[in-house]
Design a protein around this motif. Structure first.
Motif, mmCIF file in Angstrom:
data_model
loop_
_atom_site.group_PDB
_atom_site.id
_atom_site.type_symbol
_atom_site.label_atom_id
_atom_site.label_comp_id
_atom_site.label_asym_id
_atom_site.label_seq_id
_atom_site.Cartn_x
_atom_site.Cartn_y
_atom_site.Cartn_z
ATOM 1 N N SER A 156 0.831 -1.197 0.000
ATOM 2 C CA SER A 156 0.000 0.000 0.000
ATOM 3 C C SER A 156 0.870 1.252 0.000
ATOM 4 N N ALA A 157 2.081 1.164 0.610
ATOM 5 C CA ALA A 157 2.984 2.315 0.548
ATOM 6 C C ALA A 157 3.433 2.565 -0.882
ATOM 7 N N SER A 158 3.784 1.504 -1.627
ATOM 8 C CA SER A 158 4.257 1.768 -2.982
ATOM 9 C C SER A 158 3.094 2.177 -3.883
ATOM 10 N N GLN A 159 1.875 1.729 -3.547
ATOM 11 C CA GLN A 159 0.722 2.210 -4.314
ATOM 12 C C GLN A 159 0.556 3.718 -4.084
ATOM 13 N N ALA A 160 0.739 4.148 -2.843
ATOM 14 C CA ALA A 160 0.623 5.584 -2.539
ATOM 15 C C ALA A 160 1.698 6.371 -3.295
ATOM 16 N N THR A 161 2.922 5.829 -3.334
ATOM 17 C CA THR A 161 3.994 6.504 -4.063
ATOM 18 C C THR A 161 3.667 6.567 -5.552
ATOM 19 N N ARG A 162 3.177 5.444 -6.087
ATOM 20 C CA ARG A 162 2.831 5.420 -7.511
ATOM 21 C C ARG A 162 1.768 6.478 -7.811
ATOM 22 N N ASP A 163 0.761 6.585 -6.939
ATOM 23 C CA ASP A 163 -0.300 7.579 -7.140
ATOM 24 C C ASP A 163 0.269 8.999 -7.112
ATOM 25 N N ARG A 164 1.179 9.228 -6.146
ATOM 26 C CA ARG A 164 1.757 10.572 -5.994
ATOM 27 C C ARG A 164 2.552 10.949 -7.240
ATOM 28 N N ILE A 165 3.383 10.013 -7.745
ATOM 29 C CA ILE A 165 4.190 10.325 -8.929
ATOM 30 C C ILE A 165 3.285 10.469 -10.162
ATOM 31 N N SER A 166 2.293 9.596 -10.264
ATOM 32 C CA SER A 166 1.375 9.670 -11.415
ATOM 33 C C SER A 166 0.676 11.019 -11.463
ATOM 34 N N ASP A 167 0.300 11.505 -10.291
ATOM 35 C CA ASP A 167 -0.321 12.830 -10.188
ATOM 36 C C ASP A 167 0.584 13.913 -10.754
ATOM 37 N N VAL A 168 1.848 13.864 -10.321
ATOM 38 C CA VAL A 168 2.819 14.855 -10.794
ATOM 39 C C VAL A 168 2.987 14.745 -12.305
#
Ligand code: G
Ligand code: MN
Length: 394
Positions: A156-168
């Motif tokens: 779930s942490a790497s999913q959160a990171t993926r979401d954050r980078i995808s947003d950027v």
């Protein structure tokens, strides 16, 4: 029925499930009586061993008590079925049998029984052995639960990171800033290095953002987007100034299949190959850069003196520009060794036709020492911090 006996060795395990298999119902009654008397409240019994798998499925035992000599499915076949059912999980089996021969004991243990007791049974011994097996089982269950939790947390942490980078990426939410590169003799700005800034600093600085992106497989996309945002500003520079962009080796490889900028702009572009990642395939990097180079773009070996960048890196990369890392520059006026290394690199660069840029110059003494050595170009807080480009009046 007696309540849980806190003095019983089984008290800590009263909620664990036990399944007893024996073709003799009297034995099952006895086992149930012993365990329940010690406070165990999930004791299941079965006299028909052909129903073993069904009973395993419904009772989800933490321990199986198993008779050896039974019609249809004997104890050895039952051991097989139990192992298959457990599928690699630790599910202890205690064989409890009238057969007291050493053959029976050894064969049962060899077939995967965890413990073996023969009749006549000693109630205290049964209780103690059951307690030992359940203690190990409890430990196993705890560790597995922890493991599952860790695995869940990290996905779930790497999913959160993926979401954050995808947003950027989706919002192109990176701000390019530019740090001047200065001719140390003439004190004029010969070019700029474009760097990236991210609005949310709570996740760390730009290096952290790029490292996080690489962790979740989005590093190349983020670097590419950041480089594109930098080169968009080429026309905001004076026409005799160059613009330097940073890329990792993996991102440089995409210069083949993605267009960074029109060919006409290439003579004013420098691609800095960041040296925090080792180059795995120099030929691939050279090939990927060949088209840009043929249009006049230059390559810089970034951060020389910091990490993987060594002599081999220099000879294989054949950079047009060598950027000395801050590690070589900081305090150079006080270090004979640093000056000797820089002198050696200058002589190398001179020999192969590259230019040297000193990075991270923070004070006058460093600038003076570098200029004395013959370093032509420099960069650092003394000369200018990374910042948005000043608006130029034409
Ligand atoms: O790896 P590269 O050299 O591209 O990284 C440049 C980084 O160094 C940028 O984040 C920039 O802000 C920082 N930087 C630039 N000049 C100086 C300086 O004089 N001192 C220090 N400590 N950092 C600097
Ligand atoms: Mn750089």
């Amino acid at each position: 029925m007696a309540g849980p006996d806190v003095t019983s060795p089984l008290a800590p395990f009263s909620g664990m499930s036990v399944l007893a298999i024996d073709d003799n119902p009297d034995n099952l009654l006895l086992v149930r009586a012993i365990l329940e008397q010690q406070g165990m409240n999930r004791v299941h019994t079965e006299s028909d061993s052909t129903r073993l798998v069904e009973r395993l499925t419904e009772s989800r035992p933490d321990l199986v008590l198993l008779d050896l000599h039974m019609p249809h499915v004997d104890g050895f076949e039952a051991l097989n079925q139990i192992r298959q059912f457990a599928g690699g999980a630790f599910l202890p089996v205690l064989v409890l049998t009238a057969d007291s021969t050493s053959e029976a004991r050894n064969q049962a243990l060899a077939s995967g029984a965890d413990d073996f007791l023969s009749k006549p049974i000693d109630v205290i011994e049964v209780v103690l052995r059951v307690a030992n097996l359940l203690r190990t089982r409890a430990l196993y269950v705890d560790l597995r639960r922890e493991d599952d939790r860790d695995r869940y947390a990290s996905t779930s942490a790497s999913q959160a990171t993926r979401d954050r980078i995808s947003d950027v990426l989706a919002n192109r939410a990176v701000v390019p800033v530019f740090q001047p590169i200065v001719d140390l003799e003439m004190l004029i700005i010969v070019g700029y290095e474009g760097l990236s800034r991210f609005a949310d600093a709570s996740f760390g600085g730009p290096d952290r953002w790029f490292a996080d992106a690489f962790d979740v497989g989005l590093g190349v996309d983020l670097e590419w987007m950041a480089a594109s945002e930098v080169v968009r500003h080429l026309d905001d520079l004076a026409s005799d100034q160059f613009l330097s962009v940073n890329m990792s080796p993996a991102t440089v490889l995409h210069l083949v299949d993605r267009e960074l900028l029109p060919a006409a702009a290439c003579p004013r572009i420098v691609v800095e190959l960041t040296e925090h990642v080792p180059v795995e395939d120099y030929a691939a990097v050279q090939n990927a850069f060949a088209a840009l180079r043929s249009h006049g773009a230059r390559m810089a070996a970034d951060d020389l003196g910091s990490g993987y960048a060594g002599f081999r890196h220099l000879t294989l990369l054949q950079p047009d520009i060598v950027k000395l890392d801050i590690a070589l520059v900081a305090g150079i006026h006080r270090s004979r060794e640093q000056r000797a290394l820089v002198r050696a690199l200058l002589s190398f660069a001179d020999e192969v036709g590259s230019v040297v840029i000193a990075e991270g110059i923070e004070d006058e003494a460093e600038a003076a020492a570098l200029k004395d050595l013959g370093v032509r170009w420099g960069q650092g807080y003394l000369l200018g911090r990374p910042a948005p480009l000043p608006v130029r009046d034409e």
